[in-house]
Structures are given as C-alpha cells and as structure tokens.
Design a protein around this motif. Structure first.
Motif: not given
Length: 558
Positions: A228-232, A381-384, A405-406
């Motif tokens: 799932a994490a790699m799906w995007p 993805q939440r990145m900063a 992440t969630d």
C-alpha cells in the motif's frame, strides 16, 4: 520490435492528481478494502489467477546466456506454494527470518512470495557482498534458512552462520555443501498447496539492511503494508500501466529499490522484465530495442552510460514512454539529452531504506520538471524539511528530509533489535534519515547532501564505516576515511584518505593492495576508486572525522 508508442496522452496536473487521490481507492485496488488482515501472496499472484489471468506472463526473464523464459502467474503461484510448504515442513514458524542470496532469476521472486506466504520475514542479501558482510546480516537477523544460488555459496563459510542453506543449482561450480537442501529436488517433492495466511498490515514482512554510515548496517523492518505504501509510487511516479507496459526495472530485488519495483508491479498485475546481466549500456540498448520496453526504471549511472554513447542511441528508445531514476541526484544534462534524443523526460525519484519512495517527479502527472530537483511528494505522502527539533522550515532553508506516516503510508516500522537507533531516527513526530534538502517556493525538494556521510555510487548507497574498517586491517594503515566525490559516470566515486605509519616505498602498488583488500572484505561494489595518502585527517575536538572537509574541492588535513 514493438512499434513506437504515442507520448501525447493527456495527464492531470500534479495538484489535481493529489487532490483526487484517496487511500480507500488504493486499498480497493489491492483488494484490501474492508479486509481483516492481508494475504500478501494472494495480493501478489493468487488474485490474478482467480481473475482469469493465470496464464498471463508475469516475469519475462532473460538469462545472462541469452535464455528467454516466460513465467505465468499460475507457475509463480505454484512454485511459491511449494516454497512455503518446504519451509513449513522444515519447522519454520511465522516471524522467523529467511534470507535470500540470489541473483536476478525467476526462482528469486517465487522464493520471496513463498516466504511471505509462509509468514516468514524475508531478508534480501546482495551477492556482491564479502563473506564477512553476508555473515553479519545472517547472524544479526538470526536467519533460520538461507536460499543461496550456487554461484554465491562460497560467501557462506563453514560455521559462520546457523542458517540452514537451501541451495539453488546444487552441483554447479562445486558450490553445494554437505547438509544443504537441494532446492530443485526439494521443491519437486512438495505439494502444490498451502493454507492461506493472513497478517495485519503492521506485521514485519522484510528486513532490508542499510548501507552502514557510522556503524554496522542496521536492519530496517518493513511492514506488510509496503504494497500500500508503495502504491502511489507505482501508480503515479512510475505511471505503470498493467496489460500495456513492458516494464523493465534494472534494480536487483536484493536491494530496496529493486524490491520496491518488482513486488508492487506484480500486485498491479503487470509483466516485469527481469534481466540477469548487469545493465551496461550495451545490454540496455539490446533489451530495450529487442523487447520494446515502454517503462524503464533504473539509476542515473545507467542513464549516464547510455548518454555517453551519443546520438546513435536514438533508434533504441523509440518505444520508451517513461523513464524513472532513483539512487542519486539526476543531473540536468541527462534530462536534457533524453528529452532530445528519446523524446522522453527522465523523472528523478528520491527514496531511502526507511522511507520507501515518497518524493519524485511523477510520470502520471503533467508537471514541471526542474532538472536537478527531487520533485514533489507522491499523493498520500506527507513530507517536509525540518530542523533538529522537528519543526518545519521555510522555503530555501536546508534541513532534514522528513516523513510522517499513518496506517496507510507506513513502510518502515523500526530497526531490528535496535531500540536506541529507532528512537534516534525521530525528530518529534517526523522520521529523518539524515538526508538534507531544501524546498523552493513551489514546494520542490532539492537534495543538499547527507548528514551521515552515505556515499551514492553507481546506484548503490554505501556507508564509509565498512570501507574504513577494511582499510585499517592493513598493517601500514593508522587511520582512514572514505567519502564520495563527484564522478561523471558513477555520480560519486569512492575516495579513501589514508594515514600511514611510514611513507610508502611504492604508492601505486600500495594503493592497489588496499583496493584489493577492501574488495575482499566489503565486496566488489564498495571499494575505493581513488586512494590518497595524507599526513592526518581533519577531526572535531572529540575526535570525530570531519568527512565534509574531505569532500571539499581542496580537502584539509593533507
């Protein structure tokens, strides 16, 4: 050769694509929506068989000797069930670790899926490592079993590990050992049946080892949720189109990038080209033109080697629709060249063993590509960029690349048996690996270096610690430091600064001797390309080597 394809399909803009994304759709695509736990083998192969695509080719393998073999979903599912049955009969329990020391061969994917089917945690190990490096990974993970190709059997020395070896190609090169289980014979005797196993999405599925920058490599525990994490990444960054694309990821499944290309592609129902030979310029041009590759995922070193062939490569790229790169920053010259010669823009992506691949220039979107930039966060993805306290920084300020992440985006869970290192990775609620970047006013990420001195060479992430430790084994060496320096082909070449007890009588001969020493200890992919003898190394007051000074154009400490 496949006919040239159209590149003119209308794509949504980045902002619209991100706004339209929903994790519920991703889970539905994987067949996980509303499920009580997940069955990774079902997600990867069984559901495609059940949907009537069982005889579709899923792995198109080209051997180093030119052998052309196609493996269907039915065949892959069957062999993986036999692998799971073998492990179960040998006493494996869910959560046990199983290592793979395997080249790019069809059996590798069947073994990975078989391990997941049995509930094992799969530990990929690169065949280019030295026996010492292999032994460390086997023992640190406490692997109960190790699937080992005969060509790599010599890397596991007698009494170096308690893992039971299951040998592929036993008898070849005299590589099988007494006590090994012969893979082909054992699999043939196993039933083509295995009771499905469902696990939570937070269950460990893999341990992928880091390169090791300031100490021993750490084992990254990767969740079953990785699909799932790699799906995007698969859906938007690669823009993978199952049933249409001829997808060739040149990465090795024994490294994170290769694994993150192969498995999500299988989950999507796509066919994956798997080429045993390393991706030299000649191999790439032959495979791409002969098989009509449309979706090409590789590293910048491969792209630079192709660019070095000049305009003559133009005909080979007629079918290529998308190019994705990961491993090191992609320079603007490469982007410009392939735009002109192949009418295709190489899209740079950023990832880390702890992150997956959360930032990039996304092939599925119509977006401005700024050569040299890592791109923008993938949907979901939440990145900063944050400071040392975990506070987000304004545009133009360099800080740590950070991920939050969630349950849907979670890829990395923790370091294996290392709670202190796990805690140290967090800055507030953000996970920070030590990669440094800044964001511009449009939100694009720009890589600025690494705080932990990882070297990115030829697509590999290489830590200096193991190289330096190997150099110190030589009786003439007092101190050593390894850094990455700019290289037109490799991205970064490995340069070793060495302090000797006495001046060398023959510097060239000693340099060659040190290179061979590191190759024998660390492996053929992580040795110094340049050796420089110096009187001293720059250090902090507490005695820490300041490698950033050695990377400067005129290094201090000579």
């Amino acid at each position: 050769m496949t006919a040239p394809i159209s590149h003119g399909m209308t794509k949504p803009g980045y902002s619209n694509g991100v706004a339209a994304f929903a994790w519920s759709q991703a889970l539905d695509d994987l067949g996980w929506a509303g499920a009580d736990g997940v069955d990774l083998a079902w997600t990867l192969v069984d559901r495609h068989v059940a949907a009537g695509r069982g005889h579709q080719t899923v792995i198109h393998w080209i051997g180093a000797d030119g052998t052309d073999r196609r493996v269907s979903f039915v065949e892959l599912a069957s062999e993986s069930r036999r692998v799971a049955s073998l492990l179960h009969r040998q006493g494996l329990k869910p959560g046990d670790r199983v290592a793979g020391l395997l080249p790019r061969v069809p059996e590798t994917i069947a073994i990975i899926i078989g391990c997941l089917r049995a509930g094992a945690i799969y530990v990929p190990i690169f065949g280019g490592f030295s026996p010492e490096a292999v032994s460390y990974r086997l023992n640190h993970s406490a692997a109960r079993f190790a699937f080992v190709a005969s060509v790599y059997r010599g890397l596991i020395r007698e009494n170096s590990s308690s893992a039971t070896v299951i040998s592929l190609g036993a008898g070849k090169l005299g590589a099988d050992k007494p006590g090994d289980i012969d893979y082909a014979r054992a699999i043939a005797a196993e039933p083509d049946a295995f009771v499905p196993l469902r696990v939570s999405r937070e269950t460990p599925a893999f341990i992928i080892y880091t390169s090791g920058s300031t100490g021993r490599p750490k084992g990254c525990v990767i969740a079953a949720n990785m699909l799932a994490a790699m799906w995007p990444y698969v859906r938007f960054s690669l823009d993978l189109r199952p049933q249409v694309d001829v997808f060739w990821p040149t990465g090795d499944p024994s490294w994170g990038y290769g694994l993150c290309c192969y498995l999500p592609a299988l989950a999507a129902g796509a066919m994956v080209m798997s080429v045993e030979a390393n991706a030299s310029a000649g191999v790439c041009l032959d495979i791409i033109s002969k098989y009509g590759v449309t979706n090409f995922a590789t590293n910048p070193t491969v792209m630079r080697s192709l660019m070095a062939q000049g305009e003559a490569i133009a005909p080979a790229g007629a079918t290529v629709r998308t190019i994705s790169c990961c491993g090191e920053p992609l320079n603007g010259e490469v982007v410009t060249f392939f735009r002109r010669v192949w009418n295709c823009t190489p899209m740079d992506h950023f990832g880390a063993t702890e992150f997956g691949l959360p930032v990039g220039n996304h092939n599925a979107f119509s977006m401005d590509v700024k050569p040299g930039s890592m791109g923008l966060p993938a949907p979901g993805q939440r990145m900063a960029v944050v400071d040392s306290d975990g506070q987000e920084l304004p545009p133009g300020t360099t800080g740590y690349i950070a991920q939050r992440t969630d349950e849907n985006s979670r890829y990395w869970l923790r370091y294996w048996n290392d709670d202190d290192a796990t805690r140290a990775l967090f800055k507030g609620e953000w996970v920070c690996t030590g990669d440094l970047a800044r964001r511009d006013g449009d939100g694009y990420f720009w890589f600025e270096g690494r705080s932990d001195d990882i070297i990115k060479s030829s697509g590999y992430r290489i830590g200096p610690f193991e190289i330096e430790s190997a150099l110190l084994r030589h009786p003439l060496v007092i101190e050593a430091a390894a850094v990455g320096v700019p290289d037109d082909v490799r991205g970064e070449a490995i340069k070793a600064f060495v302090v000797l007890r006495t001046p060398p009588q023959d510097p060239g001969a000693l340099s060659s001797e040190l290179v061979q020493l590191v190759k024998s200890v660390c492996g053929r992919h992580q040795y110094p390309h340049i050796v420089e003898f110096v009187a001293s190394l720059p250090k902090t007051q507490t005695g820490k080597i300041q490698r950033f000074l050695l990377r400067a154009p005129n290094p201090k400490g000579h």
